[in-house]
Motif scaffolding. Structure first.
Motif, PDB file in Angstrom:
ATOM      1  N   LYS A  70       0.838  -1.209   0.000  1.00 63.14           N
ATOM      2  CA  LYS A  70       0.000   0.000   0.000  1.00 63.14           C
ATOM      3  C   LYS A  70       0.877   1.266   0.000  1.00 63.14           C
ATOM      4  N   GLU A  71       1.918   1.273   0.823  1.00 59.45           N
ATOM      5  CA  GLU A  71       2.786   2.440   0.892  1.00 59.45           C
ATOM      6  C   GLU A  71       3.578   2.651  -0.385  1.00 59.45           C
ATOM      7  N   LEU A  72       4.034   1.560  -1.032  1.00 62.09           N
ATOM      8  CA  LEU A  72       4.778   1.703  -2.281  1.00 62.09           C
ATOM      9  C   LEU A  72       3.877   2.125  -3.427  1.00 62.09           C
ATOM     10  N   ALA A  73       2.596   1.750  -3.387  1.00 57.65           N
ATOM     11  CA  ALA A  73       1.655   2.137  -4.434  1.00 57.65           C
ATOM     12  C   ALA A  73       1.379   3.638  -4.392  1.00 57.65           C
ATOM     13  N   ASN A  74       1.501   4.241  -3.217  1.00 55.50           N
ATOM     14  CA  ASN A  74       1.240   5.673  -3.064  1.00 55.50           C
ATOM     15  C   ASN A  74       2.411   6.534  -3.488  1.00 55.50           C
ATOM     16  N   THR A  75       3.596   5.953  -3.658  1.00 59.49           N
ATOM     17  CA  THR A  75       4.773   6.746  -4.025  1.00 59.49           C
ATOM     18  C   THR A  75       4.978   6.784  -5.508  1.00 59.49           C
TER      19      THR A  75
END
Length: 75
Positions: A70-75
């Motif tokens: 989830k965090e990598l998808a937001n970057t």
């Protein structure tokens, strides 16, 4: 993946085999082993090895996104 104008690659009449296919992989590494990509076991996206971590899932060690998918998808 973009369509190429390679006319030598054709599917056989039975639809199961290529008569000729361009060699190689769409996931070409550009040098050292550390710069290659792998897919995340959870989300399936290809990431650089530096963006993955090892985690025990289903009794085996798998590579997953670090810190999370989830965090990598937001970057």
């Amino acid at each position: 993946m973009a369509a190429s104008s390679d006319t030598t690659t054709k599917v056989a009449e039975n639809g199961l085999r290529y008569k000729s296919k361009a060699p190689g992989s769409p996931f070409v590494s550009s040098g050292a082993f550390s710069s290659s990509t792998m897919s995340c076991f959870l989300c399936g996206k290809h990431r650089l090895r530096s963006q993955l971590k090892s985690r025990r899932l289903l009794g085996k060690v798998q590579t997953v996104c670090a810190p999370s998918c989830k965090e990598l998808a937001n970057t």
